[in-house]
Design a protein around this motif. Structure first.
Motif, PDB file in Angstrom:
ATOM      1  N   LEU A   1      45.765  44.129  38.295  1.00  0.00           N
ATOM      2  CA  LEU A   1      46.551  42.942  37.949  1.00  0.00           C
ATOM      3  C   LEU A   1      46.104  42.355  36.615  1.00  0.00           C
ATOM      4  O   LEU A   1      46.918  41.783  35.877  1.00  0.00           O
ATOM      5  CB  LEU A   1      46.440  41.892  39.060  1.00  0.00           C
ATOM      6  CG  LEU A   1      47.022  42.290  40.413  1.00  0.00           C
ATOM      7  CD1 LEU A   1      46.828  41.165  41.424  1.00  0.00           C
ATOM      8  CD2 LEU A   1      48.487  42.660  40.305  1.00  0.00           C
ATOM      9  N   ASP A   2      44.822  42.509  36.291  1.00  0.00           N
ATOM     10  CA  ASP A   2      44.318  42.054  35.000  1.00  0.00           C
ATOM     11  C   ASP A   2      44.907  42.906  33.877  1.00  0.00           C
ATOM     12  O   ASP A   2      45.357  42.390  32.842  1.00  0.00           O
ATOM     13  CB  ASP A   2      42.789  42.138  34.995  1.00  0.00           C
ATOM     14  CG  ASP A   2      42.164  41.576  33.718  1.00  0.00           C
ATOM     15  OD1 ASP A   2      42.788  40.692  33.092  1.00  0.00           O
ATOM     16  OD2 ASP A   2      41.070  42.012  33.346  1.00  0.00           O
ATOM     17  N   VAL A   3      44.937  44.230  34.077  1.00  0.00           N
ATOM     18  CA  VAL A   3      45.510  45.140  33.087  1.00  0.00           C
ATOM     19  C   VAL A   3      46.981  44.807  32.844  1.00  0.00           C
ATOM     20  O   VAL A   3      47.470  44.840  31.707  1.00  0.00           O
ATOM     21  CB  VAL A   3      45.370  46.608  33.548  1.00  0.00           C
ATOM     22  CG1 VAL A   3      46.238  47.528  32.699  1.00  0.00           C
ATOM     23  CG2 VAL A   3      43.914  47.055  33.466  1.00  0.00           C
TER      24      VAL A   3
ATOM     25  N   VAL B   1      45.235  33.008  37.722  1.00  0.00           N
ATOM     26  CA  VAL B   1      46.625  33.400  37.503  1.00  0.00           C
ATOM     27  C   VAL B   1      47.005  33.035  36.078  1.00  0.00           C
ATOM     28  O   VAL B   1      46.788  31.912  35.631  1.00  0.00           O
ATOM     29  CB  VAL B   1      47.562  32.682  38.493  1.00  0.00           C
ATOM     30  CG1 VAL B   1      49.012  33.096  38.236  1.00  0.00           C
ATOM     31  CG2 VAL B   1      47.164  32.994  39.923  1.00  0.00           C
ATOM     32  N   ARG B   2      47.560  33.998  35.341  1.00  0.00           N
ATOM     33  CA  ARG B   2      47.936  33.750  33.952  1.00  0.00           C
ATOM     34  C   ARG B   2      49.219  32.943  33.868  1.00  0.00           C
ATOM     35  O   ARG B   2      50.026  32.900  34.799  1.00  0.00           O
ATOM     36  CB  ARG B   2      48.157  35.077  33.211  1.00  0.00           C
ATOM     37  CG  ARG B   2      46.900  35.842  32.870  1.00  0.00           C
ATOM     38  CD  ARG B   2      47.264  37.060  32.062  1.00  0.00           C
ATOM     39  NE  ARG B   2      46.121  37.889  31.756  1.00  0.00           N
ATOM     40  CZ  ARG B   2      45.358  37.756  30.685  1.00  0.00           C
ATOM     41  NH1 ARG B   2      45.628  36.790  29.824  1.00  0.00           N
ATOM     42  NH2 ARG B   2      44.333  38.556  30.479  1.00  0.00           N
ATOM     43  N   GLU B   3      49.423  32.352  32.704  1.00  0.00           N
ATOM     44  CA  GLU B   3      50.686  31.678  32.403  1.00  0.00           C
ATOM     45  C   GLU B   3      51.753  32.738  32.132  1.00  0.00           C
ATOM     46  O   GLU B   3      51.461  33.856  31.734  1.00  0.00           O
ATOM     47  CB  GLU B   3      50.543  30.798  31.147  1.00  0.00           C
ATOM     48  CG  GLU B   3      49.462  29.724  31.261  1.00  0.00           C
ATOM     49  CD  GLU B   3      49.875  28.577  32.157  1.00  0.00           C
ATOM     50  OE1 GLU B   3      51.092  28.442  32.425  1.00  0.00           O
ATOM     51  OE2 GLU B   3      48.987  27.818  32.599  1.00  0.00           O
TER      52      GLU B   3
ATOM     53  N   GLU C   1      43.873  36.821  34.925  1.00  0.00           N
ATOM     54  CA  GLU C   1      42.833  36.934  33.903  1.00  0.00           C
ATOM     55  C   GLU C   1      41.479  36.870  34.594  1.00  0.00           C
ATOM     56  O   GLU C   1      41.194  35.913  35.315  1.00  0.00           O
ATOM     57  CB  GLU C   1      42.938  35.798  32.898  1.00  0.00           C
ATOM     58  CG  GLU C   1      41.839  35.819  31.840  1.00  0.00           C
ATOM     59  CD  GLU C   1      41.909  34.623  30.905  1.00  0.00           C
ATOM     60  OE1 GLU C   1      41.123  34.590  29.943  1.00  0.00           O
ATOM     61  OE2 GLU C   1      42.749  33.722  31.139  1.00  0.00           O
ATOM     62  N   VAL C   2      40.673  37.899  34.415  1.00  0.00           N
ATOM     63  CA  VAL C   2      39.335  37.928  34.985  1.00  0.00           C
ATOM     64  C   VAL C   2      38.361  37.409  33.944  1.00  0.00           C
ATOM     65  O   VAL C   2      38.196  38.014  32.880  1.00  0.00           O
ATOM     66  CB  VAL C   2      38.941  39.353  35.426  1.00  0.00           C
ATOM     67  CG1 VAL C   2      37.523  39.351  35.987  1.00  0.00           C
ATOM     68  CG2 VAL C   2      39.922  39.890  36.466  1.00  0.00           C
TER      69      VAL C   2
ATOM     70  N   LYS D   1      50.097  29.115  41.596  1.00  0.00           N
ATOM     71  CA  LYS D   1      50.597  28.602  40.330  1.00  0.00           C
ATOM     72  C   LYS D   1      49.755  29.142  39.160  1.00  0.00           C
ATOM     73  O   LYS D   1      48.576  29.461  39.329  1.00  0.00           O
ATOM     74  CB  LYS D   1      50.549  27.073  40.313  1.00  0.00           C
ATOM     75  CG  LYS D   1      51.300  26.416  41.466  1.00  0.00           C
ATOM     76  CD  LYS D   1      52.775  26.734  41.416  1.00  0.00           C
ATOM     77  CE  LYS D   1      53.534  26.007  42.539  1.00  0.00           C
ATOM     78  NZ  LYS D   1      54.967  26.364  42.551  1.00  0.00           N
ATOM     79  N   PRO D   2      50.349  29.226  37.963  1.00  0.00           N
ATOM     80  CA  PRO D   2      49.573  29.612  36.778  1.00  0.00           C
ATOM     81  C   PRO D   2      48.353  28.714  36.617  1.00  0.00           C
ATOM     82  O   PRO D   2      48.444  27.497  36.744  1.00  0.00           O
ATOM     83  CB  PRO D   2      50.576  29.411  35.634  1.00  0.00           C
ATOM     84  CG  PRO D   2      51.911  29.625  36.271  1.00  0.00           C
ATOM     85  CD  PRO D   2      51.787  29.031  37.648  1.00  0.00           C
ATOM     86  N   GLY D   3      47.220  29.353  36.371  1.00  0.00           N
ATOM     87  CA  GLY D   3      45.975  28.605  36.223  1.00  0.00           C
ATOM     88  C   GLY D   3      45.158  28.512  37.486  1.00  0.00           C
ATOM     89  O   GLY D   3      44.001  28.101  37.453  1.00  0.00           O
TER      90      GLY D   3
END
Length: 247
Positions: free
Chosen positions: A69-71, A85-87, A76-77, A40-42
């Protein structure tokens, strides 16, 4: 204040990947779980060492996958905290997977080839639709590219801004969205393709030709100049395109 979602049981989600040191396999596995809603996001991902041990790969493979995946804006690292996991990834992930994200050099080259022609269409439309303000903005990006000197990152950012603005000027929202996503999928590859110091003069000259055609509202010339630029840029990034076509 939102709370961090409960992390899933990663021991049941993670499995050894097929090939050791395979960045693409690690990224694909994480994307599969994201797309299926298992992450899940977050959600905070396990540490690099834990992921590497669970997947039976080198930490460098995990680090490369997380960086890609960050790029792409999928995770988000956060230095000193971990990877989250980003929103807003739900719509992007299926599209990224369906386009064969990180399937290897041959597929990446195919995606780059598609981008070449999409960029040509973007330049053609921009030549028809650009007004004086649009041309001025493109000139600004080109001037910033000239002023970056040896700052490769700043040069690449200004180069990208030129192309993104060009897509906006084309006035076709669908084309702009596709180009934006294609660039995102290719960015991790291009960042590992080597420095651009020796290619700065050529890149500036090629962008200048595109801008001249747009300023003259010459759609044919803008298309041709952009396609030529993309082909030359591809050659600079991958000088031996036939060497690994079976990868």
């Amino acid at each position: 204040m939102s709370t961090q979602p409960e992390a899933p049981d990663f021991t049941t989600l993670l499995r050894p990947v097929v090939r050791e040191s395979s960045v693409s396999e690690v990224a694909r596995l994480l994307l599969d779980h994201l797309a299926e809603g298992n992450l899940k996001p977050g959600t905070r991902l396990p540490a690099e060492r834990q992921l590497a041990d669970a997947l039976h790969v080198a930490r460098s493979s995990v680090r490369g996958a997380l960086s890609a995946l960050d790029v792409l804006g999928v995770i988000e690292v956060r230095p000193g905290s971990g990877s989250y996991v980003r929103e807003g990834t739900s719509e992007f992930l299926p599209r990224a997977i369906s386009w064969g994200m990180m399937l290897g050099t041959r597929h990446t080259r195919d995606l780059a080839e598609v981008r070449t022609f999409l960029e040509g269409v973007s330049a053609r439309l921009a030549a028809d639709r650009a007004d004086a303000d649009d041309v001025e903005r493109l000139e600004g990006h080109l001037n910033r590219m000239r002023e970056t000197g040896t700052d490769v990152r700043a040069f690449v950012e200004s180069d990208l801004a030129f192309h993104l603005d060009l897509a906006d000027i084309s006035g076709n929202a669908v084309l702009g969205d596709i180009l934006h996503s294609v660039r995102a999928l290719l960015q991790g590859w291009t960042e590992h393709a080597g420095g651009i110091e020796d290619a700065v003069a050529e890149t500036l000259r090629e962008h200048g030709a595109v801008l001249d055609a747009i300023r003259a509202h010459d759609a044919e010339a803008a298309d041709a100049a952009m396609v030529e630029h993309m082909r030359r840029a591809g050659d600079r990034l991958n000088p031996s395109p036939r060497a690994d076509t079976e990868n």
